[in-house]
Design a protein around this motif. Structure first.
Motif, PDB file in Angstrom:
ATOM      1  N   LEU A  30      -8.229   4.857  -3.766  1.00  0.00           N
ATOM      2  CA  LEU A  30      -8.614   6.703  -4.315  1.00  0.00           C
ATOM      3  C   LEU A  30      -9.102   5.654  -4.948  1.00  0.00           C
ATOM      4  O   LEU A  30      -9.995   7.251  -6.264  1.00  0.00           O
ATOM      5  N   LEU A  31      -9.691   4.986  -5.786  1.00  0.00           N
ATOM      6  CA  LEU A  31     -10.738   4.846  -7.079  1.00  0.00           C
ATOM      7  C   LEU A  31     -11.501   4.662  -6.762  1.00  0.00           C
ATOM      8  O   LEU A  31     -12.853   5.287  -7.594  1.00  0.00           O
ATOM      9  N   SER A  32     -11.808   3.456  -5.784  1.00  0.00           N
ATOM     10  CA  SER A  32     -13.462   3.334  -4.741  1.00  0.00           C
ATOM     11  C   SER A  32     -13.603   4.891  -3.615  1.00  0.00           C
ATOM     12  O   SER A  32     -14.871   4.010  -3.382  1.00  0.00           O
ATOM     13  N   CYS A  33     -12.574   5.443  -3.430  1.00  0.00           N
ATOM     14  CA  CYS A  33     -12.878   5.707  -2.504  1.00  0.00           C
ATOM     15  C   CYS A  33     -13.201   5.490  -1.036  1.00  0.00           C
ATOM     16  O   CYS A  33     -13.760   5.741  -0.891  1.00  0.00           O
ATOM     17  N   ALA A  34     -13.306   4.350  -1.360  1.00  0.00           N
ATOM     18  CA  ALA A  34     -13.289   3.329   0.093  1.00  0.00           C
ATOM     19  C   ALA A  34     -12.029   2.443   1.016  1.00  0.00           C
ATOM     20  O   ALA A  34     -11.167   3.149   0.297  1.00  0.00           O
ATOM     21  N   LEU A  35     -12.580   2.398   2.823  1.00  0.00           N
ATOM     22  CA  LEU A  35     -11.696   2.026   3.028  1.00  0.00           C
ATOM     23  C   LEU A  35     -11.245   0.406   2.479  1.00  0.00           C
ATOM     24  O   LEU A  35     -11.859  -0.079   2.502  1.00  0.00           O
ATOM     25  N   GLU A  36      -9.638  -0.074   2.632  1.00  0.00           N
ATOM     26  CA  GLU A  36      -9.160  -0.872   2.096  1.00  0.00           C
ATOM     27  C   GLU A  36      -8.565  -1.889   3.245  1.00  0.00           C
ATOM     28  O   GLU A  36      -9.768  -2.580   3.640  1.00  0.00           O
ATOM     29  N   TRP A  37      -8.317  -1.351   4.136  1.00  0.00           N
ATOM     30  CA  TRP A  37      -8.059  -2.281   5.453  1.00  0.00           C
ATOM     31  C   TRP A  37      -8.032  -0.487   6.122  1.00  0.00           C
ATOM     32  O   TRP A  37      -7.278  -0.164   6.158  1.00  0.00           O
ATOM     33  N   SER A  38      -8.067  -1.328   7.460  1.00  0.00           N
ATOM     34  CA  SER A  38      -8.023  -0.667   8.608  1.00  0.00           C
ATOM     35  C   SER A  38      -7.160  -2.026   9.693  1.00  0.00           C
ATOM     36  O   SER A  38      -7.089  -2.822   9.278  1.00  0.00           O
ATOM     37  N   ALA A  39      -5.719  -1.299  10.754  1.00  0.00           N
ATOM     38  CA  ALA A  39      -5.184  -1.958  11.320  1.00  0.00           C
ATOM     39  C   ALA A  39      -4.989  -1.610  12.974  1.00  0.00           C
ATOM     40  O   ALA A  39      -4.261  -0.145  12.367  1.00  0.00           O
ATOM     41  N   HIS A  40      -5.075  -1.969  13.978  1.00  0.00           N
ATOM     42  CA  HIS A  40      -4.880  -1.462  15.525  1.00  0.00           C
ATOM     43  C   HIS A  40      -3.797  -1.341  15.170  1.00  0.00           C
ATOM     44  O   HIS A  40      -3.108  -2.415  15.634  1.00  0.00           O
ATOM     45  N   LEU A  41      -2.904   0.136  15.624  1.00  0.00           N
ATOM     46  CA  LEU A  41      -1.449   0.043  15.164  1.00  0.00           C
ATOM     47  C   LEU A  41      -1.566   1.693  16.194  1.00  0.00           C
ATOM     48  O   LEU A  41      -1.709   2.565  15.467  1.00  0.00           O
ATOM     49  N   GLU A  94      -1.535  -5.106   0.609  1.00  0.00           N
ATOM     50  CA  GLU A  94      -2.184  -5.578   1.095  1.00  0.00           C
ATOM     51  C   GLU A  94      -1.772  -5.379   2.532  1.00  0.00           C
ATOM     52  O   GLU A  94      -0.388  -5.098   3.395  1.00  0.00           O
ATOM     53  N   PRO A  95      -2.815  -5.692   3.985  1.00  0.00           N
ATOM     54  CA  PRO A  95      -2.793  -5.654   5.365  1.00  0.00           C
ATOM     55  C   PRO A  95      -1.663  -6.175   6.080  1.00  0.00           C
ATOM     56  O   PRO A  95      -1.461  -5.890   7.296  1.00  0.00           O
ATOM     57  N   ARG A  96      -0.963  -7.134   5.254  1.00  0.00           N
ATOM     58  CA  ARG A  96       0.141  -8.130   6.210  1.00  0.00           C
ATOM     59  C   ARG A  96       1.132  -7.020   6.066  1.00  0.00           C
ATOM     60  O   ARG A  96       1.451  -6.945   4.972  1.00  0.00           O
ATOM     61  N   PRO A  97       2.050  -7.175   7.385  1.00  0.00           N
ATOM     62  CA  PRO A  97       4.047  -6.277   6.912  1.00  0.00           C
ATOM     63  C   PRO A  97       4.064  -7.522   6.348  1.00  0.00           C
ATOM     64  O   PRO A  97       3.724  -8.988   6.513  1.00  0.00           O
ATOM     65  N   ILE A  98       5.137  -6.970   5.272  1.00  0.00           N
ATOM     66  CA  ILE A  98       6.101  -7.973   5.548  1.00  0.00           C
ATOM     67  C   ILE A  98       7.588  -7.798   6.597  1.00  0.00           C
ATOM     68  O   ILE A  98       8.494  -8.709   6.044  1.00  0.00           O
ATOM     69  N   TYR A  99       7.982  -6.867   6.951  1.00  0.00           N
ATOM     70  CA  TYR A  99       8.879  -7.277   7.908  1.00  0.00           C
ATOM     71  C   TYR A  99       8.453  -6.694   8.911  1.00  0.00           C
ATOM     72  O   TYR A  99       7.803  -5.982   9.642  1.00  0.00           O
ATOM     73  N   ILE A 100       8.735  -7.072  10.358  1.00  0.00           N
ATOM     74  CA  ILE A 100       8.659  -6.801  11.671  1.00  0.00           C
ATOM     75  C   ILE A 100       9.592  -6.951  12.656  1.00  0.00           C
ATOM     76  O   ILE A 100      10.652  -7.597  12.171  1.00  0.00           O
ATOM     77  N   GLN A 101       9.812  -5.624  13.135  1.00  0.00           N
ATOM     78  CA  GLN A 101      10.692  -5.683  14.305  1.00  0.00           C
ATOM     79  C   GLN A 101      10.413  -5.012  15.286  1.00  0.00           C
ATOM     80  O   GLN A 101      10.328  -4.803  15.446  1.00  0.00           O
ATOM     81  N   ARG A 102      10.093  -6.312  15.928  1.00  0.00           N
ATOM     82  CA  ARG A 102       9.802  -5.562  17.548  1.00  0.00           C
ATOM     83  C   ARG A 102      10.873  -5.576  18.788  1.00  0.00           C
ATOM     84  O   ARG A 102      12.231  -5.446  18.188  1.00  0.00           O
TER      85      ARG A 102
END
Lengths: 761, 509
Positions: free
Chosen positions: A501-512, A545-553
Motif C-alpha cells: 500500500l505504500l508503493s502501490c505496487a504488486l509485491e508478489w503473487s502466487a498461483h493458488l 514474505e511469499p513463502r508459506p510458513i505452514y502447509i497442510q495438504r
C-alpha cells in the motif's frame, strides 16, 4: 446392552452405561440396518447388499455366538427377505417377532416366521401434485396384527387381515400434505405418532381420522420418531441435528442440540467477540451462538421474526450476512428473500443490552441496496469511541454504502442512537463484491469485480486501485500488525496477490486457487484454503514474505467453504515450530457437508499418551457432534438401527501404519526417546498422503517474487529437493503419472524463464 | 420450542418530519379560525371560546399598542401612537388612569410584579416607570439612543424590568437605582425580550437571531439561535416554561425546547407574523399578522377519562394478593401458561385459512385506518404462496372492494411493491370475467388511471432531477443527488413494469 452395526461389516455389543465395547462380531459385508428382537436374543437381523447385484438388498438374520473373547466372527447368515430397501425405516417387526414387514416403492411384503409364508401387497401407482404414493416408512402394532405405513403423498395406511392374500383391508388417515417421514405406535398401541416435513407431530387416537392431536412448530422436519419402552416419553429426531423429547401428553419437555444444521451457512463463520462463540445460521431465520468448548448451543437469536412455514418450494426470508463490531456491542444482520422480480432485503442493527444480556433491535433498514448484499463489515477499532463506528455494505447494485450512527439529540426520544446512510460510493458501475477495513480503520478496501479500490475512511476519497487481470477478485484482506502495509487479494483465476500500500505496487503473487482467505485477528498470519484436484489444502503465510510458513495438504476430501480463527483464552504453549502460528488462536473449518473441523496443535509426545482412542487421527480431527448425537439417539431407539456414515470417517483415520500401531501399543516406559521416534512417525504419515503432494508442491512453488531473481531460483531448488524426498516413497503404480509430471515441470521452467526475461526487459 | 409469531406490520418512518411528543402536542391545535380586526385605534377583547369580541375599548385617537393584562386579569394597560398610556378596568369602559409624559408613540407597556406600577418604553428613546394609584411618573430613564420597542418585567423581583431597543441593546433597570444595572449587546435592533419565570435567563430577539443570556452570570450569552430567515418579531414562553415560541416575518412560528434549544416543531402561516401569545395552560395560541388577520388556534380538549367511574374498581389489595408470595423450598410450583392475544388475522393465518385472513383485513376499520396491516397480511400471504388462492373466488362486491383498495393505495411508495403484485394477480385471475360487471370494469379503469397518473408524475420528477443534476454537476457536492436518484428510479421501474403488464392485459380485453 446395545448392539451397533457399521458399514465396515462389524456388529459391536456395548455396555451403554459405561460406554465400553464388550464384543465385536465381524460379518464381512456392509451392514445397512440392524434390528434386534427381544424374543430371540442370540440372533439379530441386518440388511446387507445382495452379492453380485447393485442396489438390491436383503434382510438376513445373523446368529451371534456366545463364545468368549472380544473379536468374533459371525458367519451364520440366513436370508429372511429378498429385495428390501436399504433404509432402516422400511422394515418393521410385528408383535413378539411373529412376522416381519418390509416396504419398497409401492410394494409391501409380510413374512410370517412360523408359517414361513410370504404375502405381497401393493398399492396402485399414481402420481399426484404433492408426490407419488410410494411407501416411505412402516411401523407395526405392538399387540395387534396391524401395520401402519406412511406414503410420500402424506397418507398413512393401516393394514389389517394381512394373513390372507386377498381379503386384506386397509384404512387411510390423511393429514400430512407432504411425505410422512416416520411413524411410531405407542406402547399400548392405542395411538399412532407421525411426523414429516411440516415439523408437526401428529397423534392419532384410536386409529380414527377425526381424533388427532398436534404438537406444532418443532423447529424442523421430523426424521425419526421413537417411543420409550414405558410409554412416558417420546422423542423425535430432526433433520437439523437435534433431538426433542416430548411427554406422553404431547408437551414439549427438552431438546438436545449441538451445532444446528441449517440449509446453508450463508452468513459465514463469525466469532462473537463477547462470548467467543461461533456464530452462524441456525434454524431458518435464526442466528445460533455455538460454544466450541462445550459443544452446546448457547442461544439462538431470532433475526427474521416471521413465522416459518415448513413447506417445500417456498421462498422464505433467510439470514445471509452477519457482522459484529469489535467489542460485540453491535450486531448487523442482513436477511433477504429471493423474489422473481426483485429481492426483499432488510438490514438490521442490533444493540447488546447489558440488562437483558441479549441483543435488541435498534434500527431496521428496508431495501438498503437495490440488489443482493455481497459483503458487510464494521470498522473494527478497539480503542476508539463508540460513535466512530462505521458499517460498510457492498451490494450487487454496483455501490457500497457507508452507514453511521446518528445521535438523536432530543432528550425525550426513546432511542438515543439510530443508523443512517452517510456515503454511497461506486466505481465505474462494477458490482461491489467484498469490502474490508484496514487494521487501524483508516482505509477501506472494496473490490469491484476485477479491481480493488482503496478509500480513505475519513474523507471517502478514492485513494488508489489495484488490479490483477484476468479474474475477478474473490477475497480481499489487509495484513495486520507488522504487515499492515500489505493488501492480499485472491482472484478466481487462481492467483493470490499481495500489494504494497505504500508503493502501490504488486509485491508478489502466487498461483493458488484460493477458496477461503482468513486473516488471524491476533497475529499477522493469514490462512488460505485452496481447492485443487478434489482435495483441500491449507497454506498459512505472512504477507511480507511469499513463502508459506505452514502447509497442510489433503486437509479433507470435501470442499472447505469457510474458515475462521477463534482467539484462545490464553496463548497456548506450543512446542513445535510448525504450529507456532496457532499459538494465540485456533483455526476452524466448515466443509460443504457442514462438518466443523479444527487443527489440533498437540505435539507428538502429547498425542502419544494413550489417553483417548482418537489420538492416531491426524491433525484434522473431525468434531462431529452429529455422530455423537445420533449415537445417543440410537441408544434410545432400542437397538433398532444404526447410522454408519460418521463412524466410518473416524475408522478411516484410525487405520494407520504399523509404525504408529507399534508406538501406541508399546508401554511408555520401554519406548525410546521421542526424538528417535519422530522421523518414523512423520514418515508413516507421509506415506499415507504422498500421492498428490508432489503435484501440489510444484503448483505452490509457482510463486514469483518480484524482488530478486535469486529468490525464485532458490525456490526452485526447494521444489526439487522436496520432490526427491517423496519420489523414493512413490509406489510403482505412480509410474504412469510421472511422465506428465516431468513434462509439467518442463513447462513451468519455460514459463519461469519467460517471466524473468520480461522483468529483465 | 417456538410459538406462533404474529405477522410483522412494517412501520415506515414518516419522511420530512419526525413524530415526537411535541408534534403530537402542537398538532393538537385545531385548524385556525380567521377573522379580521379592522379598527386600529380600538382594543377588542375576545372570549375564550366565542369568536366575537365581547368588549371593545375605543378611547384612543390614534393606533393603540401593546395592550397588557395585569396578572390578576382585572386591569388592562395600553400605549398609543399619541404618547399616552391608558389603564382600563375590564368591567368598565372609560379609562381609569391616563399617564402622559412620553413625547412620542409608546410601543411597550407592562405591569411590574407588585401590581401597582407600570413601566413603558417609547419612541422618544426613554423608558419610564409609573405609579398607578397616583398616575404619576416615578422615574424616567433615557439611556437608549433609539426607539424602545419591547420590554418585560421580572416576576421574581418587583423592581426589575427590562427594555429592548432598536439601538441593539437590552437594558435591565432596577427601580431603586437611577440608571440601568446591566446592558446587553444583542447585535441587531431588538424586537422582543422575554425573561424566564425564574428570572435568571433572558431571551432577546432581533434580526434573524434569538439569543439566550444568563443574567445571573452578568449577561453571558448562552446560546444564539438562527432558525428564521427573516426578522424575528415576537417571543413567547409556554405555561410550563419548557418551550419557547418565536414568530417571525418569514411566516413561521418555531417552537424550541428550552433544555436543548432545538426546534421541536414549527407552524406555518399565510403571512408574516408580528405578534404571538399563548393562553395560560396553552389552550389557545393567538397570532397577529401583517395583513391584519388575527389567527386563533384552540387546543382540542383532552378526553376525560374519569367518565367510567360507575363500576367500582376492586380494591388494590385484591390485585396484589398473593403476588408477593415467595415459593418455599418444598413448594411445588404450578406455572400458569401465559395466554397470548392474537389479532383475528393472525389467528386465521395460524390455522392457514388464507382467504378468511384476507377477508379479516379487508374489514372497514383495518382497511381504512391501518392500510399497512392489510398490506402486511397480503405480503405474508404472498410469502406463503397462497395469495393467489386467497384472491380467487370472490364475488363482484368483494372484487370491487379489493380493487378500490388497490387503486387507492398502489401509488403510496411504501405499499407499491406489494400492491403491484396483488394488482397483477387480480387482473390475471379475473381476466375472463372482465366485461360482465360494470362496477368491476369501472374499478379496473380507475386503477389504470391511478397508475398512469403516477407514471406521469414520476416522469416529471425525473425531469426535475435531470435539471438538478446539471446544477449539481457544477458543484463539488454530489452526495444528495445520488441518493435521490436511486430512490425515485426504483419506484419508476416497478410502476413502469406494472403499467406494461397492465396495458397488455387491458388490450387483451
Amino acid at each position: 446392552q446395545l448392539y451397533s452395526s457399521s458399514l465396515d461389516g462389524s456388529i459391536k455389543l456395548w455396555d451403554f452405561m459405561d460406554g465400553i465395547p464388550i464384543k465385536t462380531f465381524t460379518v464381512g459385508s456392509k451392514l445397512l440396518a440392524l434390528y434386534a428382537l427381544a424374543s430371540s436374543e442370540d440372533s439379530v437381523f441386518v440388511v446387507i447388499p445382495k452379492s453380485g447385484e447393485r442396489d438390491t438388498f436383503q434382510l438376513v438374520s445373523v446368529k451371534l455366538t456366545k463364545a468368549a473373547g472380544q473379536d468374533l466372527e459371525a458367519k451364520e447368515l440366513s436370508v429372511v427377505l429378498d429385495g428390501v430397501d436399504a433404509s432402516p425405516k422400511h422394515i418393521a417387526f410385528g408383535r413378539e417377532g411373529e412376522y416381519v414387514a418390509s416396504v419398497k416403492e409401492v410394494n409391501l411384503q409380510v413374512y410370517f416366521f412360523k408359517q414361513k409364508q410370504l404375502n405381497r401387497f401393493s398399492v396402485s401407482t399414481m402420481k399426484t401434485k404433492s408426490g407419488n404414493n410410494h411407501f416411505t416408512c412402516i411401523a407395526c402394532h405392538p399387540t395387534e396384527d396391524c401395520i401402519a405405513t406412511g406414503h410420500a403423498d402424506g397418507k398413512i395406511r393401516l393394514w389389517r387381515n394381512f394373513h390372507h392374500k386377498k381379503e386384506y383391508t386397509f384404512s387411510t388417515l390423511h393429514w400430512h400434505h407432504d411425505t410422512v417421514m416416520d411413524l411410531a405406535f405407542s406402547v399400548e398401541g392405542t395411538s399412532l405418532l407421525s411426523g414429516g416435513v411440516e415439523s408437526v407431530l401428529v397423534l392419532w387416537r384410536n386409529e380414527s381420522d377425526c381424533q388427532k392431536d398436534f404438537l406444532p412448530r418443532l423447529g424442523s422436519a421430523i426424521e425419526y420418531i421413537s417411543m420409550s419402552s414405558d410409554g412416558a416419553l417420546c422423542c423425535t429426531l430432526h433433520t437439523d441435528n437435534r433431538i426433542t423429547i416430548i411427554n406422553s401428553n404431547l408437551r414439549f419437555s427438552k431438546s438436545i442440540q449441538g451445532l444446528i444444521k441449517s440449509r446453508g451457512v450463508k452468513t459465514g463463520l463469525v466469532v462473537d467477540p463477547r462470548t467467543k462463540a461461533l456464530v452462524l445460521n441456525g434454524e431458518p431465520g435464526h442466528l445460533q451462538f455455538y460454544c466450541l468448548q462445550s459443544d452446546q448451543q448457547l442461544f439462538s437469536l431470532d433475526i427474521v421474526q416471521r413465522q416459518y412455514i415448513h413447506q417445500a418450494g417456498l421462498n422464505q426470508a433467510d439470514l445471509v450476512k452477519v457482522a459484529f463490531s469489535a467489542q460485540g456491542k453491535w450486531l448487523a444482520t442482513v436477511e433477504e428473500r429471493e423474489e422473481v422480480t426483485d429481492p426483499e432485503l432488510q438490514l438490521k442493527l442490533w444493540f447488546y443490552d447489558e440488562e437483558t444480556q441479549s441483543f435488541k433491535l435498534n434500527t431496521r433498514i428496508t431495501m438498503p441496496h437495490e440488489d443482493h448484499i455481497t459483503d458487510m463489515c464494521f470498522r473494527d477499532m478497539d480503542e476508539l469511541e463508540d460513535d466512530s463506528l462505521i458499517l460498510v455494505t457492498a451490494g450487487r447494485d454496483c455501490v457500497f454504502k457507508v452507514w453511521v450512527m446518528v445521535e438523536d439529540t432530543d432528550p425525550e426520544a426513546q432511542q438515543s442512537v439510530s443508523w443512517s446512510c452517510d456515503f454511497v460510493g461506486s466505481y465505474h458501475n462494477y458490482q461491489a463484491t467484498k469490502c474490508c477495513f484496514s487494521e487501524d480503520g483508516s482505509l477501506l478496501a472494496v473490490s469491484f469485480e476485477e479491481t480493488v479500490t482503496v478509500w480513505d475512511s475519513v474523507t471517502w476519497d478514492l485513494k488508489c486501485t489495484f488490479c490483477y487481470p484476468p479474474g475477478k477478485i474473490r477475497n480481499i484482506c489487509f495484513g495486520r500488525l507488522t504487515c499492515s502495509k500489505y493488501l492480499i487479494g485472491a482472484t478466481d483465476y487462481g492467483f493470490l496477490c499481495c500489494w504494497n500500500l505504500l508503493s502501490c505496487a504488486l509485491e508478489w503473487s502466487a498461483h493458488l486457487n484460493v477458496l477461503v482467505l482468513q486473516p488471524d485477528p491476533l497475529s499477522e498470519h493469514i490462512a488460505a484454503v485452496s481447492w485443487l484436484s478434489k482435495e483441500s489444502s491449507l497454506f498459512v503465510f505472512k504477507p511480507n514474505e511469499p513463502r508459506p510458513i505452514y502447509i497442510q495438504r489433503n486437509l479433507c476430501k470435501e470442499k472447505i467453504q469457510l474458515a475462521v480463527f477463534v482467539p484462545r483464552d490464553e496463548p497456548e504453549t506450543i512446542g513445535s515450530e510448525k504450529y507456532l502460528w496457532l499459538r494465540r488462536s485456533q483455526l476452524f473449518f466448515l466443509t460443504d457437508t457442514q462438518e466443523l473441523m479444527t487443527l489440533s496443535t498437540k505435539s507428538l509426545e502429547e498425542r502419544l499418551t494413550p489417553s483417548s482412542k482418537q489420538l492416531a487421527v491426524e491433525e484434522s480431527l473431525p468434531v462431529t457432534p452429529f455422530s455423537l448425537l445420533l449415537g445417543k439417539h440410537r441408544r434410545q431407539q432400542s437397538q433398532e438401527d444404526v447410522d454408519l456414515g460418521k463412524l466410518l470417517v473416524r475408522n478411516k483415520h484410525e487405520q494407520d501404519s504399523p509404525a504408529v500401531k507399534e508406538l501406541l501399543h508399546t508401554p511408555a516406559h520401554v519406548l525410546p526417546s521421542a526424538s528417535f521416534l519422530c522421523p518414523i512417525f512423520i514418515n508413516s504419515l507421509l506415506i499415507s498422503k504422498e500421492n498428490k503432494s508432489a503435484e501440489e508442491v510444484a503448483d505452490e512453488v509457482e510463486m514469483e517474487s518480484e524482488k530478486t531473481e535469486d529468490d525464485s531460483d532458490e525456490e526452485r531448488d526447494v521444489t526439487e529437493t522436496e520432490q526427491e524426498d517423496t519420489s523414493p516413497m512413490e509406489s510403482l503404480g505412480e509410474m504412469t503419472c510421472k511422465l506428465p509430471k516431468s513434462q509439467e515441470k518442463e513447462l513451468r521452467k519455460i514459463r519461469k524463464m519467460d517471466y524473468s526475461w520480461i522483468s529483465a526487459f | 420450542m417456538a410459538t406462533y409469531k404474529p405477522v410483522v406490520v412494517q412501520a415506515f418512518p414518516k419522511l420530512g418530519e419526525r413524530i415526537t411528543q411535541d408534534t403530537v402536542y402542537w398538532r393538537g391545535y385545531k385548524p385556525p379560525y380567521n377573522y379580521a380586526v379592522t379598527a386600529s385605534s380600538r382594543i377588542h377583547i375576545y372570549g375564550r371560546y366565542s369568536q366575537e369580541p365581547i368588549k371593545t375599548f375605543s378611547r384612543f385617537k390614534d393606533a393603540a399598542y401593546c395592550a397588557t393584562y395585569r396578572d390578576d386579569g382585572n386591569l388592562l394597560a395600553a400605549g398609543s401612537e399619541e404618547g399616552s398610556i391608558r389603564l382600563f378596568d375590564i368591567s368598565g369602559r372609560a379609562p381609569l388612569r391616563q399617564f402622559d409624559g412620553h413625547t412620542k408613540a409608546v410601543h411597550v407597556v407592562g405591569f411590574l410584579s407588585d401590581k401597582y406600577r407600570i413601566f413603558s418604553g417609547g419612541d422618544d428613546y426613554s423608558s419610564n416607570l409609573w405609579d398607578i394609584p397616583s398616575a404619576t411618573e416615578i422615574v424616567s430613564y433615557s439611556e437608549h439612543n433609539d426607539y424602545v420597542r419591547c420590554g418585560c418585567a421580572s416576576k421574581v423581583n418587583a423592581d426589575v424590568f427590562i427594555t429592548g431597543s432598536y439601538d441593539h441593546t437590552v437594558k435591565i433597570f432596577d427601580a431603586r437605582t437611577k440608571s440601568s444595572v446591566m446592558t446587553i449587546e444583542h447585535g441587531q435592533p431588538v424586537e422582543s425580550v422575554l425573561l424566564f419565570p425564574s428570572g435568571g435567563l433572558l431571551v432577546s430577539a432581533g434580526g434573524r437571531y434569538v439569543k439566550v443570556w444568563d443574567v445571573l452570570k452578568g449577561g453571558q450569552l448562552l446560546v444564539s439561535l438562527k432558525n428564521h430567515h427573516k426578522t424575528v418579531t415576537c417571543l413567547c414562553l409556554n405555561s410550563s416554561g419548557q418551550r419557547l415560541l418565536s414568530g417571525s416575518l418569514d411566516r413561521n412560528v418555531k417552537i424550541y425546547s428550552t433544555t436543548s434549544y432545538k426546534v421541536v416543531h414549527s407552524f406555518n402561516y399565510a403571512t408574516s407574523i408580528l405578534s404571538l401569545a399563548l393562553s395560560p395552560e396553552d389552550e389557545t395560541i393567538v397570532i397577529g399578522m401583517t395583513n391584519g388577520v388575527l389567527n386563533v388556534k384552540h387546543r382540542k380538549l383532552e378526553e376525560r377519562k374519569e367518565k367510567s367511574q360507575k363500576k367500582r374498581q376492586p380494591a388494590y389489595r385484591t390485585y396484589v394478593k398473593g403476588r408477593t408470595y415467595m415459593p418455599k423450598q418444598e413448594d411445588f410450583c404450578v406455572s400458569k401458561p401465559v395466554k397470548r392475544v392474537l389479532r383475528k388475522y393472525d389467528k386465521l393465518l395460524k390455522s392457514f385459512q388464507s382467504s378468511k385472513a384476507l377477508d379479516a383485513v379487508l374489514e372497514p376499520p383495518i382497511r381504512l385506518h391501518t392500510p399497512e396491516v392489510t398490506v402486511a397480511v397480503m405480503q405474508e400471504l404472498h410469502r406463503r404462496g397462497t395469495l393467489r388462492s386467497a384472491l380467487a373466488g370472490r364475488d363482484e362486491k368483494q372484487i370491487n372492494l379489493l380493487l378500490t383498495f388497490v387503486a387507492r393505495r398502489v401509488i403510496e411508495p411504501r405499499f407499491t411493491s406489494v400492491l403491484v403484485t396483488v394488482a397483477d394477480m387480480i387482473t390475471d385471475i379475473y381476466q375472463p370475467v372482465v366485461g360482465q360487471s360494470a362496477i368491476v370494469d369501472r374499478q379496473f379503469l380507475r386503477l389504470q388511471e391511478a397508475i398512469g397518473k403516477e407514471i406521469d408524475y414520476q416522469e416529471e420528477l425525473l425531469e426535475v432531477l435531470g435539471m438538478m443534476d446539471t446544477l449539481f454537476a457544477t458543484f463539488t457536492k454530489k452526495r444528495a443527488a445520488y441518493l435521490e436518484e436511486n430512490k425515485s428510479n426504483g419506484l419508476t421501474e416497478t410502476t413502469e413494469t406494472n403499467r406494461n403488464n397492465y396495458h397488455n392485459k387491458l388490450s387483451e380485453k
